[in-house]
Design a protein around this motif. Structure first.
Motif, PDB file in Angstrom:
ATOM      1  N   LYS A 151      40.024  34.620  41.124  1.00 21.03           N
ATOM      2  CA  LYS A 151      39.317  35.795  40.603  1.00 21.03           C
ATOM      3  C   LYS A 151      39.084  35.702  39.087  1.00 21.03           C
ATOM      4  N   SER A 152      39.984  35.035  38.383  1.00 24.55           N
ATOM      5  CA  SER A 152      39.860  34.945  36.924  1.00 24.55           C
ATOM      6  C   SER A 152      39.085  33.710  36.466  1.00 24.55           C
ATOM      7  N   SER A 153      38.642  32.859  37.409  1.00 25.29           N
ATOM      8  CA  SER A 153      37.920  31.652  37.022  1.00 25.29           C
ATOM      9  C   SER A 153      36.505  31.992  36.550  1.00 25.29           C
ATOM     10  N   GLU A 154      35.948  31.133  35.736  1.00 23.53           N
ATOM     11  CA  GLU A 154      34.618  31.371  35.165  1.00 23.53           C
ATOM     12  C   GLU A 154      33.513  31.331  36.212  1.00 23.53           C
ATOM     13  N   SER A 161      31.942  35.989  48.936  1.00 23.82           N
ATOM     14  CA  SER A 161      32.916  36.145  50.017  1.00 23.82           C
ATOM     15  C   SER A 161      33.831  34.927  50.014  1.00 23.82           C
ATOM     16  N   VAL A 162      35.147  35.165  49.896  1.00 23.84           N
ATOM     17  CA  VAL A 162      36.117  34.080  49.756  1.00 23.84           C
ATOM     18  C   VAL A 162      37.112  34.124  50.916  1.00 23.84           C
ATOM     19  N   GLY A 163      37.200  33.038  51.653  1.00 29.39           N
ATOM     20  CA  GLY A 163      38.197  32.903  52.700  1.00 29.39           C
ATOM     21  C   GLY A 163      39.329  32.012  52.213  1.00 29.39           C
ATOM     22  N   VAL A 164      40.574  32.424  52.485  1.00 32.43           N
ATOM     23  CA  VAL A 164      41.744  31.652  52.071  1.00 32.43           C
ATOM     24  C   VAL A 164      42.529  31.286  53.325  1.00 32.43           C
ATOM     25  N   VAL A 165      42.553  29.999  53.649  1.00 32.66           N
ATOM     26  CA  VAL A 165      43.201  29.510  54.865  1.00 32.66           C
ATOM     27  C   VAL A 165      44.675  29.249  54.578  1.00 32.66           C
ATOM     28  N   VAL A 166      45.553  29.816  55.422  1.00 27.56           N
ATOM     29  CA  VAL A 166      46.998  29.716  55.226  1.00 27.56           C
ATOM     30  C   VAL A 166      47.677  29.308  56.537  1.00 27.56           C
ATOM     31  N   ASP A 167      48.970  28.996  56.435  1.00 28.61           N
ATOM     32  CA  ASP A 167      49.724  28.513  57.593  1.00 28.61           C
ATOM     33  C   ASP A 167      51.008  29.316  57.811  1.00 28.61           C
ATOM     34  N   SER A 168      51.009  30.598  57.495  1.00 26.87           N
ATOM     35  CA  SER A 168      52.201  31.407  57.743  1.00 26.87           C
ATOM     36  C   SER A 168      51.822  32.872  57.855  1.00 26.87           C
ATOM     37  N   ILE A 176      47.233  42.653  55.993  1.00 34.10           N
ATOM     38  CA  ILE A 176      47.015  42.247  54.601  1.00 34.10           C
ATOM     39  C   ILE A 176      45.527  42.314  54.285  1.00 34.10           C
ATOM     40  N   ASN A 177      44.700  41.783  55.179  1.00 33.38           N
ATOM     41  CA  ASN A 177      43.251  41.804  54.968  1.00 33.38           C
ATOM     42  C   ASN A 177      42.698  43.229  54.896  1.00 33.38           C
ATOM     43  N   GLY A 192      36.506  41.368  48.908  1.00 31.57           N
ATOM     44  CA  GLY A 192      35.735  40.137  49.084  1.00 31.57           C
ATOM     45  C   GLY A 192      36.573  38.937  49.489  1.00 31.57           C
ATOM     46  N   PHE A 193      37.903  39.109  49.547  1.00 34.53           N
ATOM     47  CA  PHE A 193      38.811  38.039  49.958  1.00 34.53           C
ATOM     48  C   PHE A 193      39.353  38.326  51.357  1.00 34.53           C
TER      49      PHE A 193
END
Length: 257
Positions: A151-154, A161-168, A176-177, A192-193
């Motif tokens: 979120k803080s990146s330039e 729309s950002v998807g974050v793939v996790v394993d737990s 959470i979503n 958006g995440f």
């Protein structure tokens, strides 16, 4: 050949009330439609779909993702195309005395062709090295650190729309979503995440699982590089109430999936 176990599709629905489904149909765009006995369409509050190994006990989930409640897709490849960017993160941690020594490794996935969204290029991100108390959830701290960096990146755009793939934490991802359960501490997920589940242990026939496995391998490599330094790092932080970030490390490698 490997991976011969029987597979099936899974659908998890939340109607937020007692609901009786009488009919299930597939429309011309391969979306699932639920309706009651009068033919009225039923729209859930939330829904996830995915793939699983079928077992006598509960299915072993290989991967799953939240769906648009008005366009419920069984085809995970198609539903992942809604994300402008995909990130992948896996955290390895081992107990040393009263601490966990943790490494969260992540990749950024960018579509090779943003219009077609068929192939993804992955780019390693700096791996977070941190110490964590035994009674904490290191994976969730790693997630929170990553989405803050995104979120803080330039290059981040607020309308993306950002998807974050996790394993737990498969059982908590929907809440959470939805903003009902914090990602870490009292911090809710950003607009958006979304978090997406893919196992790093099974289901390697699908690309999200392979990339999560790559994250896991990368964390293991970094752990071996730092192993001799761990006792001294712990001595520098004898009492922990919260996770303590130590460093961000880079290992260069680009891949296509």
């Amino acid at each position: 050949m490997k991976d011969k176990k029987q597979r099936g599709k899974i659908v998890s629905l939340d109607f937020d009330r007692d609901t009786e489904i009488s009919n299930i149909n597939i429309d011309s765009d391969n979306n699932i439609i639920f309706s009651d006995e009068q033919g009225n369409r039923l729209t859930p509050k939330a829904v996830t779909t995915g793939d699983a190994y079928l077992r006598k006990k509960k299915p072993k989930v290989l991967r799953s993702a939240s769906q648009d409640v008005n366009k419920i897709q069984l085809n995970l490849k198609k539903s992942l195309k809604k994300y402008d960017q995909l990130f992948f993160i896996d955290t390895n941690f081992k107990k040393y005395e009263s601490h966990y020594f943790c490494i969260s490794s992540s990749f950024l996935g960018l579509w090779n062709n943003p219009e077609e969204r068929r192939m993804i290029n992955i780019h390693p991100q700096p791996s977070l090295v941190f110490l964590s108390p035994i009674d904490s959830k290191p994976e969730r701290f790693g997630w929170w650190d990553l989405i803050q960096r995104i979120k803080s990146s330039e290059v981040y755009q607020s309308n993306s729309s950002v998807g974050v793939v996790v394993d737990s934490d498969l059982g908590e991802l929907s809440s959470i979503n939805a903003g009902e359960t914090p990602v870490w501490g009292n911090n809710e997920i950003f607009r958006g995440f979304e978090f997406i589940y893919s196992s790093a242990d099974v289901g390697m026939g699908f690309w999200t699982n392979r990339i999560i496995k790559d994250c896991d391998k990368r964390s293991s490599t970094i752990h071996k590089l730092l192993e001799q330094q761990i006792p001294e790092l712990i001595r520098q932080h004898p009492d922990l109430e919260n996770p303590v970030p130590l460093n961000y490390l880079n290992i260069k490698e680009d891949n296509k999936h």
